[in-house]
Design a protein around this motif. Structure first.
Motif, PDB file in Angstrom:
ATOM      1  N   LEU A  57     -40.335  -3.576 -80.509  1.00  0.00           N
ATOM      2  CA  LEU A  57     -38.745  -4.561 -80.537  1.00  0.00           C
ATOM      3  C   LEU A  57     -39.486  -6.108 -80.411  1.00  0.00           C
ATOM      4  O   LEU A  57     -40.043  -6.463 -80.664  1.00  0.00           O
ATOM      5  N   ALA A  58     -37.622  -6.090 -81.668  1.00  0.00           N
ATOM      6  CA  ALA A  58     -38.120  -7.670 -82.003  1.00  0.00           C
ATOM      7  C   ALA A  58     -36.358  -8.170 -81.605  1.00  0.00           C
ATOM      8  O   ALA A  58     -35.333  -7.390 -81.682  1.00  0.00           O
ATOM      9  N   PHE A  59     -36.884  -9.601 -80.534  1.00  0.00           N
ATOM     10  CA  PHE A  59     -35.523 -10.030 -80.480  1.00  0.00           C
ATOM     11  C   PHE A  59     -35.169 -11.217 -80.923  1.00  0.00           C
ATOM     12  O   PHE A  59     -36.344 -11.852 -81.297  1.00  0.00           O
ATOM     13  N   ASN A  60     -34.401 -11.469 -82.114  1.00  0.00           N
ATOM     14  CA  ASN A  60     -34.016 -12.701 -82.298  1.00  0.00           C
ATOM     15  C   ASN A  60     -33.598 -14.051 -81.437  1.00  0.00           C
ATOM     16  O   ASN A  60     -32.910 -13.776 -80.550  1.00  0.00           O
ATOM     17  N   LEU A  61     -33.717 -15.477 -81.867  1.00  0.00           N
ATOM     18  CA  LEU A  61     -33.182 -16.623 -80.962  1.00  0.00           C
ATOM     19  C   LEU A  61     -31.567 -16.357 -81.047  1.00  0.00           C
ATOM     20  O   LEU A  61     -31.480 -16.896 -80.067  1.00  0.00           O
ATOM     21  N   ASP A  62     -31.485 -16.742 -82.461  1.00  0.00           N
ATOM     22  CA  ASP A  62     -30.810 -17.387 -82.688  1.00  0.00           C
ATOM     23  C   ASP A  62     -28.913 -16.804 -84.127  1.00  0.00           C
ATOM     24  O   ASP A  62     -30.066 -15.964 -84.787  1.00  0.00           O
ATOM     25  N   GLU A  63     -28.036 -16.295 -83.997  1.00  0.00           N
ATOM     26  CA  GLU A  63     -26.793 -16.843 -85.596  1.00  0.00           C
ATOM     27  C   GLU A  63     -26.101 -17.847 -85.405  1.00  0.00           C
ATOM     28  O   GLU A  63     -25.876 -17.706 -84.215  1.00  0.00           O
ATOM     29  N   TYR A  64     -25.438 -17.167 -86.931  1.00  0.00           N
ATOM     30  CA  TYR A  64     -24.326 -18.434 -86.791  1.00  0.00           C
ATOM     31  C   TYR A  64     -23.757 -17.932 -86.580  1.00  0.00           C
ATOM     32  O   TYR A  64     -22.901 -16.753 -86.486  1.00  0.00           O
ATOM     33  N   VAL A  65     -22.184 -18.617 -85.934  1.00  0.00           N
ATOM     34  CA  VAL A  65     -21.046 -17.693 -85.394  1.00  0.00           C
ATOM     35  C   VAL A  65     -20.397 -17.499 -86.876  1.00  0.00           C
ATOM     36  O   VAL A  65     -20.078 -18.636 -87.903  1.00  0.00           O
ATOM     37  N   GLY A  66     -20.087 -16.657 -88.104  1.00  0.00           N
ATOM     38  CA  GLY A  66     -18.788 -16.154 -88.747  1.00  0.00           C
ATOM     39  C   GLY A  66     -19.737 -15.707 -90.358  1.00  0.00           C
ATOM     40  O   GLY A  66     -18.625 -15.913 -90.971  1.00  0.00           O
ATOM     41  N   LEU A  98     -20.122 -12.339 -85.534  1.00  0.00           N
ATOM     42  CA  LEU A  98     -18.834 -12.245 -86.271  1.00  0.00           C
ATOM     43  C   LEU A  98     -18.327 -11.350 -85.061  1.00  0.00           C
ATOM     44  O   LEU A  98     -17.123 -10.644 -85.418  1.00  0.00           O
ATOM     45  N   ALA A  99     -19.501 -11.255 -84.186  1.00  0.00           N
ATOM     46  CA  ALA A  99     -17.961 -10.478 -82.822  1.00  0.00           C
ATOM     47  C   ALA A  99     -16.864 -10.891 -82.689  1.00  0.00           C
ATOM     48  O   ALA A  99     -16.826 -12.445 -81.959  1.00  0.00           O
ATOM     49  N   LYS A 100     -15.651  -9.957 -81.997  1.00  0.00           N
ATOM     50  CA  LYS A 100     -14.249 -10.956 -82.013  1.00  0.00           C
ATOM     51  C   LYS A 100     -14.440 -11.567 -80.301  1.00  0.00           C
ATOM     52  O   LYS A 100     -13.606 -12.613 -80.766  1.00  0.00           O
ATOM     53  N   ASP A 101     -15.023 -11.165 -79.584  1.00  0.00           N
ATOM     54  CA  ASP A 101     -15.302 -11.668 -78.451  1.00  0.00           C
ATOM     55  C   ASP A 101     -16.413 -12.424 -77.742  1.00  0.00           C
ATOM     56  O   ASP A 101     -17.484 -11.437 -78.008  1.00  0.00           O
ATOM     57  N   LEU A 102     -16.405 -13.584 -78.518  1.00  0.00           N
ATOM     58  CA  LEU A 102     -17.956 -14.571 -78.057  1.00  0.00           C
ATOM     59  C   LEU A 102     -18.446 -14.792 -76.546  1.00  0.00           C
ATOM     60  O   LEU A 102     -19.598 -13.972 -76.952  1.00  0.00           O
ATOM     61  N   GLU A 103     -18.072 -14.457 -76.359  1.00  0.00           N
ATOM     62  CA  GLU A 103     -18.694 -14.649 -74.334  1.00  0.00           C
ATOM     63  C   GLU A 103     -18.794 -13.396 -74.075  1.00  0.00           C
ATOM     64  O   GLU A 103     -20.265 -13.147 -73.629  1.00  0.00           O
ATOM     65  N   ALA A 104     -18.050 -12.269 -74.880  1.00  0.00           N
ATOM     66  CA  ALA A 104     -18.929 -10.785 -74.667  1.00  0.00           C
ATOM     67  C   ALA A 104     -19.416 -10.371 -75.213  1.00  0.00           C
ATOM     68  O   ALA A 104     -20.828 -10.043 -74.576  1.00  0.00           O
ATOM     69  N   GLU A 105     -20.322 -11.307 -76.442  1.00  0.00           N
ATOM     70  CA  GLU A 105     -21.693 -10.672 -77.328  1.00  0.00           C
ATOM     71  C   GLU A 105     -22.293 -11.132 -76.186  1.00  0.00           C
ATOM     72  O   GLU A 105     -23.573 -11.130 -76.389  1.00  0.00           O
ATOM     73  N   VAL A 106     -21.634 -12.461 -75.966  1.00  0.00           N
ATOM     74  CA  VAL A 106     -23.988 -13.673 -75.234  1.00  0.00           C
ATOM     75  C   VAL A 106     -24.083 -12.437 -74.312  1.00  0.00           C
ATOM     76  O   VAL A 106     -25.359 -12.505 -74.126  1.00  0.00           O
ATOM     77  N   PHE A 161     -26.895 -24.607 -98.012  1.00  0.00           N
ATOM     78  CA  PHE A 161     -25.717 -23.886 -98.582  1.00  0.00           C
ATOM     79  C   PHE A 161     -25.218 -24.579 -99.677  1.00  0.00           C
ATOM     80  O   PHE A 161     -25.888 -25.433 -99.664  1.00  0.00           O
ATOM     81  N   ASN A 162     -24.429 -23.882-100.422  1.00  0.00           N
ATOM     82  CA  ASN A 162     -23.879 -24.632-101.827  1.00  0.00           C
ATOM     83  C   ASN A 162     -22.842 -26.389-101.430  1.00  0.00           C
ATOM     84  O   ASN A 162     -23.578 -27.076-102.179  1.00  0.00           O
ATOM     85  N   ASP A 163     -22.538 -26.111 -99.959  1.00  0.00           N
ATOM     86  CA  ASP A 163     -21.844 -27.552 -99.907  1.00  0.00           C
ATOM     87  C   ASP A 163     -21.915 -27.855 -97.866  1.00  0.00           C
ATOM     88  O   ASP A 163     -21.832 -26.545 -97.525  1.00  0.00           O
ATOM     89  N   ILE A 164     -22.071 -29.086 -97.685  1.00  0.00           N
ATOM     90  CA  ILE A 164     -22.098 -29.239 -96.512  1.00  0.00           C
ATOM     91  C   ILE A 164     -20.340 -28.373 -95.905  1.00  0.00           C
ATOM     92  O   ILE A 164     -20.508 -27.997 -94.466  1.00  0.00           O
ATOM     93  N   SER A 165     -19.635 -27.881 -96.470  1.00  0.00           N
ATOM     94  CA  SER A 165     -18.422 -27.794 -95.744  1.00  0.00           C
ATOM     95  C   SER A 165     -18.253 -25.906 -95.740  1.00  0.00           C
ATOM     96  O   SER A 165     -17.913 -25.445 -94.892  1.00  0.00           O
ATOM     97  N   GLU A 166     -19.807 -25.572 -95.391  1.00  0.00           N
ATOM     98  CA  GLU A 166     -19.724 -24.302 -95.781  1.00  0.00           C
ATOM     99  C   GLU A 166     -20.423 -23.874 -94.386  1.00  0.00           C
ATOM    100  O   GLU A 166     -20.957 -22.865 -94.245  1.00  0.00           O
ATOM    101  N   VAL A 167     -21.329 -24.812 -94.436  1.00  0.00           N
ATOM    102  CA  VAL A 167     -22.258 -24.455 -92.986  1.00  0.00           C
ATOM    103  C   VAL A 167     -21.456 -24.342 -91.508  1.00  0.00           C
ATOM    104  O   VAL A 167     -20.391 -25.267 -90.996  1.00  0.00           O
ATOM    105  N   PRO A 168     -21.685 -23.370 -91.266  1.00  0.00           N
ATOM    106  CA  PRO A 168     -21.504 -23.131 -89.744  1.00  0.00           C
ATOM    107  C   PRO A 168     -21.559 -24.565 -88.875  1.00  0.00           C
ATOM    108  O   PRO A 168     -22.802 -25.185 -88.865  1.00  0.00           O
ATOM    109  N   THR A 169     -20.030 -24.263 -88.396  1.00  0.00           N
ATOM    110  CA  THR A 169     -20.136 -25.343 -87.123  1.00  0.00           C
ATOM    111  C   THR A 169     -21.357 -25.115 -85.636  1.00  0.00           C
ATOM    112  O   THR A 169     -20.989 -25.983 -84.414  1.00  0.00           O
ATOM    113  N   LYS A 170     -20.751 -23.515 -85.776  1.00  0.00           N
ATOM    114  CA  LYS A 170     -21.168 -22.997 -83.930  1.00  0.00           C
ATOM    115  C   LYS A 170     -22.505 -21.929 -84.678  1.00  0.00           C
ATOM    116  O   LYS A 170     -22.148 -20.987 -85.546  1.00  0.00           O
ATOM    117  N   ALA A 171     -23.094 -21.663 -83.111  1.00  0.00           N
ATOM    118  CA  ALA A 171     -24.008 -20.812 -83.058  1.00  0.00           C
ATOM    119  C   ALA A 171     -24.321 -19.583 -81.678  1.00  0.00           C
ATOM    120  O   ALA A 171     -23.372 -20.518 -81.058  1.00  0.00           O
TER     121      ALA A 171
END
Ligand code: GLP
Length: 233
Positions: A57-66, A98-106, A161-171
């Motif tokens: 099994l493999a578990f990853n540490l993290d993912e960007y929101v969005g 992309l989870a709609k409910d991020l708290e439920a996802e964590v 990313f192409n532009d800093i505005s594309e970098v997600p701000t949450k993860a």
């Protein structure tokens, strides 16, 4: 903490691969994986090896929101392209950004982690000392959670990313406590930019202002660094 100094990132990938191979031979079944440039040579070694991960099994540490899994900047996409499409696992898990409910996802992700002890966790490190996306100030008792990325991390990751505005701000990220529950941890760091934080990690105090310093409390950590990352030691 054990420190292995290597010539360059290729040698670092080989050294990390050797440790993973030993752990698998000793019965490891669950790997914790990371994204970023630091683990790339390790994944190359795994891809080129004759090791079979199809029962693991493999578990990853993290993912960007969005970001969707097929977005080239998502960590889902990174893992697919660098490892999973060449080496199938029995199951792979990454938080759903992309989870709609991020708290439920964590909550869902943390429950999966609690049900499967990670045998070997791979980590990179941010220049501000973050591991996963646990930014400075994150509690050492943190479990998987939603986090706001710091300006320093957004700046460091904008190169993808192409532009800093594309970098997600949450993860979404495994917490410090979730990471410390792994039986063995291998942290990879290469290049001059990582030299100050590696010095701080190895000789500085244990403080939530430097998330990686929590690793000093873990009994089985190996830090693999190249000459540049080791240059201030
Ligand atoms: C990102 C990831 C971290 C990674 C860090 C360093 O912020 N969330 O898990 O360790 O970048 O990345 P790199 O290895 O490219 O320096």
């Amino acid at each position: 903490m054990n420190v292995i100094k290597v010539k360059d990132q290729v040698a670092g990938g080989q050294a990390a691969f050797k440790l993973i191979k030993q752990a698998i031979e000793a019965g490891a079944q669950v790997l914790g994986l990371a994204t970023g440039s630091s683990p790339e040579t390790l994944y190359q070694e795994m891809v080129n090896s004759d090791l079979d991960f199809s029962n693991m099994l493999a578990f990853n540490l993290d993912e960007y929101v969005g970001l969707a899994a097929d977005n080239e900047q998502s960590y889902h996409y990174f893992m697919q392209e660098h490892l999973f499409k060449f080496k199938p696992f029995k199951a792979t898990y990454i938080e759903n950004g992309l989870a709609k409910d991020l708290e439920a996802e964590v909550e869902r992700y943390e429950q999966l982690l609690q049900a499967h002890t990670i045998d070997v966790q791979i980590l990179g490190i941010g220049v501000n000392g973050h591991i996963g996306f646990n930014e400075p100030g994150t509690s050492f008792d943190s479990l998987t959670h939603v986090t706001n990325l710091t300006e320093s991390t957004i700046q460091a990751n904008k190169r993808f990313f192409n532009d800093i505005s594309e970098v997600p701000t949450k993860a979404l990220t495994m917490g410090i406590k979730s990471i410390l529950q792994s039986k063995q941890i291998i942290l990879l760091a290469y290049g001059k930019a990582k030299a100050p934080i590696i010095k701080r990690l190895l000789s500085g105090e244990v403080t939530e202002e430097v998330p990686a310093s929590a690793l000093q409390k873990h009994p089985n950590v190996t830090i693999i660094i190249d000459e540049e990352a080791a240059s201030l030691l």
